[in-house]
Design an enzyme around this catalytic site. Structure first.
Site, PDB file in Angstrom:
ATOM      1  N   TYR A   1      55.350 -45.843  33.317  1.00  0.00           N
ATOM      2  CA  TYR A   1      56.160 -44.878  32.579  1.00  0.00           C
ATOM      3  C   TYR A   1      57.634 -44.942  32.954  1.00  0.00           C
ATOM      4  CZ  TYR A   1      52.396 -42.776  29.995  1.00  0.00           C
ATOM      5  OH  TYR A   1      51.373 -42.588  29.102  1.00  0.00           O
TER       6      TYR A   1
ATOM      7  N   VAL B   1      57.557 -40.032  21.570  1.00  0.00           N
ATOM      8  CA  VAL B   1      57.833 -39.406  22.870  1.00  0.00           C
ATOM      9  C   VAL B   1      59.176 -39.865  23.442  1.00  0.00           C
ATOM     10  CG1 VAL B   1      55.386 -39.092  23.420  1.00  0.00           C
ATOM     11  CG2 VAL B   1      56.537 -41.216  24.104  1.00  0.00           C
TER      12      VAL B   1
ATOM     13  N   HIS C   1      53.316 -35.177  21.000  1.00  0.00           N
ATOM     14  CA  HIS C   1      52.747 -35.990  22.078  1.00  0.00           C
ATOM     15  C   HIS C   1      53.559 -35.919  23.364  1.00  0.00           C
ATOM     16  CE1 HIS C   1      50.358 -38.737  19.068  1.00  0.00           C
ATOM     17  NE2 HIS C   1      49.949 -37.485  19.091  1.00  0.00           N
TER      18      HIS C   1
ATOM     19  N   ASN D   1      56.803 -45.756   4.264  1.00  0.00           N
ATOM     20  CA  ASN D   1      56.182 -46.732   5.160  1.00  0.00           C
ATOM     21  C   ASN D   1      56.207 -48.080   4.454  1.00  0.00           C
ATOM     22  OD1 ASN D   1      54.242 -48.144   6.950  1.00  0.00           O
ATOM     23  ND2 ASN D   1      53.835 -46.076   7.706  1.00  0.00           N
TER      24      ASN D   1
END
Length: 246
Positions: free
Chosen positions: A66, A103, A123, A217
């Protein structure tokens, strides 16, 4: 699709709810979770890096993963899609709601949540960490100063402030999103595959109450069949076309 009709509906709407996914941040160079598993990390399954059991087993390794993503996110910049959504919020004011599955914090850096509407991060956020004892959330130190695992100002170890495999989405954020989509005249679904529930079901809340849903999209998704209109382009160009830019 009828771009003029979609554009007119969005322009006339006073209540707009937006769901964004990884496709919005792709233009800023942010890889998806699985695309980020390169080099040393390619040998790990997602569950080895982003689940409660993985963290209990090896918090140092999880934090190493992370911390690398955190550095990458800070080096990235919001793109045209982020800025156009922040502008749309300023135009719609309190009638605007943005729910993001990302995120990376790029929406907030572009001004979302600061123009009279509301934003929730379904999230979590890579730029912060959560006290394992109290649940309080604190910003991470700058990358050069970050020590992992980090410790909160209260002296407790902190975990990444993201939703892991096997965890539920934050209840308050999900409820707020469901309410906003149910009340929206127009739902925009941008850069998400439509494969992950409950977020993928939000646009259906709008449709069931007589609103319209617009997807942006470049490819067909699992929920394209539900949409009133589909704009087949990347997020920044699709939004620019929908908003009459350029």
């Amino acid at each position: 699709m009828d771009l003029a009709a979609a554009r007119a509906a969005l322009q006339a709407a006073s209540r707009v709810a937006v769901l964004t996914g990884a496709g919005v941040s792709a233009e800023s160079g942010i890889p998806t979770f699985r695309d980020a598993q390169t080099g040393h990390w390619a040998r790990f399954r997602p569950e080895d890096l982003a689940s409660p059991p993985a963290y209990r087993r090896d918090p140092v390794m999880v934090w190493e993963w992370y911390a690398g993503r955190y550095r990458d996110v800070l080096a990235a910049q919001p793109n045209g899609a982020h800025h156009l959504l922040a502008r749309l919020e300023r135009e719609k004011g309190a009638g605007f709601f943005l729910a993001t599955q990302n995120v990376d914090g790029l929406h907030a850096r572009a001004g979302s949540g600061q123009g009279g509407g509301r934003m929730v991060e379904l999230h979590g956020n890579l730029l912060s960490a959560r006290d394992e004892v109290t649940g309080d959330v604190f910003p991470l130190a700058a990358p050069a100063e970050l020590v992992t695992p980090p410790t909160s100002p209260l002296g407790n170890r902190m975990r990444p402030n993201v939703v892991w495999f096997g965890e539920y989405l934050p209840e308050a954020a999900l409820e707020a999103a469901a309410d906003a989509f149910a009340a929206a005249e127009v739902a925009l679904v941008i850069g998400t595959s439509g494969a992950v529930y409950p977020a993928a079901g939000l646009a259906a809340e709008t449709l069931q109450r007589g609103g319209i849903a617009i997807e942006i999209n470049p490819v067909e998704t699992d929920i394209s069949w539900q949409m009133t209109h589909c704009v087949r382009d990347v997020a920044s160009r699709g939004l620019a076309a929908l908003l009459g830019e350029g």
